[in-house]
Design a protein around this motif. Structure first.
Motif, mmCIF file in Angstrom:
data_model
loop_
_atom_site.group_PDB
_atom_site.id
_atom_site.type_symbol
_atom_site.label_atom_id
_atom_site.label_comp_id
_atom_site.label_asym_id
_atom_site.label_seq_id
_atom_site.Cartn_x
_atom_site.Cartn_y
_atom_site.Cartn_z
ATOM 1 N N LEU A 1 0.817 -1.206 0.000
ATOM 2 C CA LEU A 1 0.000 0.000 0.000
ATOM 3 C C LEU A 1 0.858 1.267 0.000
ATOM 4 O O LEU A 1 0.477 2.285 -0.559
ATOM 5 N N ASP A 2 1.996 1.201 0.679
ATOM 6 C CA ASP A 2 2.907 2.334 0.762
ATOM 7 C C ASP A 2 4.040 2.127 -0.245
ATOM 8 O O ASP A 2 4.963 1.385 0.030
ATOM 9 N N ASN A 3 3.948 2.701 -1.452
ATOM 10 C CA ASN A 3 3.042 3.790 -1.755
ATOM 11 C C ASN A 3 2.273 3.508 -3.061
ATOM 12 O O ASN A 3 1.973 4.404 -3.823
ATOM 13 N N LEU A 4 1.953 2.247 -3.278
ATOM 14 C CA LEU A 4 1.202 1.896 -4.485
ATOM 15 C C LEU A 4 -0.176 2.550 -4.490
ATOM 16 O O LEU A 4 -0.705 2.911 -5.547
ATOM 17 N N ALA A 5 -0.761 2.704 -3.307
ATOM 18 C CA ALA A 5 -2.101 3.291 -3.221
ATOM 19 C C ALA A 5 -2.112 4.710 -3.792
ATOM 20 O O ALA A 5 -2.967 5.064 -4.614
ATOM 21 N N SER A 6 -1.146 5.530 -3.377
ATOM 22 C CA SER A 6 -1.108 6.916 -3.850
ATOM 23 C C SER A 6 -0.782 7.000 -5.335
ATOM 24 O O SER A 6 -1.318 7.858 -6.049
ATOM 25 N N CYS A 7 0.092 6.118 -5.820
ATOM 26 C CA CYS A 7 0.413 6.105 -7.255
ATOM 27 C C CYS A 7 -0.842 5.809 -8.075
ATOM 28 O O CYS A 7 -1.097 6.450 -9.098
ATOM 29 N N PHE A 8 -1.622 4.839 -7.621
ATOM 30 C CA PHE A 8 -2.865 4.497 -8.313
ATOM 31 C C PHE A 8 -3.837 5.673 -8.295
ATOM 32 O O PHE A 8 -4.438 6.018 -9.326
ATOM 33 N N LEU A 9 -3.991 6.314 -7.140
ATOM 34 C CA LEU A 9 -4.952 7.412 -7.016
ATOM 35 C C LEU A 9 -4.561 8.599 -7.904
ATOM 36 O O LEU A 9 -5.427 9.200 -8.552
ATOM 37 N N ALA A 10 -3.279 8.925 -7.929
ATOM 38 C CA ALA A 10 -2.824 10.049 -8.760
ATOM 39 C C ALA A 10 -3.079 9.778 -10.233
ATOM 40 O O ALA A 10 -3.589 10.643 -10.971
ATOM 41 N N LEU A 11 -2.742 8.568 -10.672
ATOM 42 C CA LEU A 11 -2.918 8.221 -12.081
ATOM 43 C C LEU A 11 -4.389 8.118 -12.450
ATOM 44 O O LEU A 11 -4.838 8.672 -13.467
ATOM 45 N N ARG A 12 -5.161 7.440 -11.627
ATOM 46 C CA ARG A 12 -6.584 7.280 -11.919
ATOM 47 C C ARG A 12 -7.309 8.630 -11.891
ATOM 48 O O ARG A 12 -8.179 8.897 -12.723
ATOM 49 N N GLY A 13 -6.922 9.473 -10.950
ATOM 50 C CA GLY A 13 -7.542 10.794 -10.876
ATOM 51 C C GLY A 13 -7.273 11.622 -12.115
ATOM 52 O O GLY A 13 -8.166 12.307 -12.625
ATOM 53 N N LEU A 14 -6.045 11.552 -12.642
ATOM 54 C CA LEU A 14 -5.712 12.309 -13.845
ATOM 55 C C LEU A 14 -6.444 11.754 -15.062
ATOM 56 O O LEU A 14 -6.941 12.522 -15.898
ATOM 57 N N VAL A 15 -6.536 10.434 -15.162
ATOM 58 C CA VAL A 15 -7.267 9.814 -16.278
ATOM 59 C C VAL A 15 -8.727 10.252 -16.259
ATOM 60 O O VAL A 15 -9.298 10.632 -17.295
ATOM 61 N N GLU A 16 -9.341 10.235 -15.088
ATOM 62 C CA GLU A 16 -10.752 10.628 -14.993
ATOM 63 C C GLU A 16 -10.922 12.123 -15.256
ATOM 64 O O GLU A 16 -11.943 12.550 -15.808
ATOM 65 N N HIS A 17 -9.934 12.918 -14.859
ATOM 66 C CA HIS A 17 -9.989 14.357 -15.138
ATOM 67 C C HIS A 17 -9.977 14.604 -16.641
ATOM 68 O O HIS A 17 -10.750 15.417 -17.160
ATOM 69 N N VAL A 18 -9.130 13.883 -17.353
ATOM 70 C CA VAL A 18 -9.048 14.028 -18.811
ATOM 71 C C VAL A 18 -10.307 13.488 -19.475
ATOM 72 O O VAL A 18 -10.883 14.131 -20.367
ATOM 73 N N ASP A 19 -10.756 12.311 -19.041
ATOM 74 C CA ASP A 19 -11.965 11.721 -19.622
ATOM 75 C C ASP A 19 -13.189 12.598 -19.394
ATOM 76 O O ASP A 19 -14.142 12.564 -20.177
ATOM 77 N N GLY A 20 -13.166 13.376 -18.310
ATOM 78 C CA GLY A 20 -14.292 14.259 -18.011
ATOM 79 C C GLY A 20 -14.168 15.617 -18.663
ATOM 80 O O GLY A 20 -14.791 16.587 -18.211
#
Length: 216
Positions: free
Chosen positions: A1-20
């Motif tokens: 989790l440290d720090n795969l969780a944050s890496c996933f959240l940052a990447l997924r958040g940016l993808v959703e920001h672009v898709d939106g």
């Protein structure tokens, strides 16, 4: 989790920001930097102690200026930039609650955590903390929690102070609360993944407006 969780959240958040369709209204360049060697000091060619971050801002500012390097433009870009240094945070452990300051005991599934340290082991200050709290408020998230280790206890550090010192970019240290960090039984709450993703999306969308409202 440290720090795969944050890496996933940052990447997924940016993808959703672009898709939106976030890029259609963006005034800023949003990027993610996933560094090596954070647990051993970051002093490597691929670590946060390398020139990568400052060089990235310099190249972007030059590219947006028809390929011409302008020191004033670069300095302005640094001043307007902001780093979310997102690493996992220590939730209060029932067996070691005394390690936390009494008013700063983050709990799992109850919101993201801002990390502070009087000895500057974390990059958070009053302004950077306010910006993230406002991003969380705009996303309808639970109030941001605070992590403060007791002053008589040793405290680890993150890439936040390293990047800020090297570049002058404002930064904040924060993350999802978890137990048993660095063990084989790391544990975090499912709700905190949702909180983290919503906060990243809100930051990508609202940072410029928040920052300008504070400047005014």
């Amino acid at each position: 989790l440290d720090n795969l969780a944050s890496c996933f959240l940052a990447l997924r958040g940016l993808v959703e920001h672009v898709d939106g369709s976030g890029l259609e209204t963006d005034e800023d360049i949003s990027l993610i930097a996933l560094f090596d060697h954070e647990e051993v000091g970051s002093s490597s060619i691929t670590g946060a102690g390398s020139p990568i971050m400052g060089e990235a801002v310099q190249r972007i500012s030059s590219a947006l200026n028809a390929g011409e390097t302008n020191p004033d433009l670069y300095a302005s870009a640094l001043a307007k930039s902001f780093v979310l240094s997102v690493d996992q945070a220590h939730a209060v452990h029932p067996n070691y609650a005394s390690k936390h300051e009494k008013g700063h005991m983050p709990k799992m599934n109850q919101g993201m955590v801002i990390k502070r340290n009087a000895n500057q082991r974390y990059a958070t200050n009053g302004i950077t903390g306010l910006i993230v709290r406002e991003a969380a408020r705009l996303a309808g998230l639970p109030p941001i929690q605070e992590f403060v280790l007791r002053n008589d206890c040793g405290c680890g550090s993150t890439i936040g102070p390293i990047i800020s010192t090297a570049t002058g970019i404002r930064a904040i240290d924060m993350g999802c609360p978890q137990l048993s960090m660095h063990s084989i039984r790391e544990t975090m709450g499912v709700a905190d993944l949702s909180h983290g993703l919503a906060l990243f999306r809100s930051f990508y969308k609202n940072f410029r407006d928040i920052d300008e409202s504070i400047s005014q």
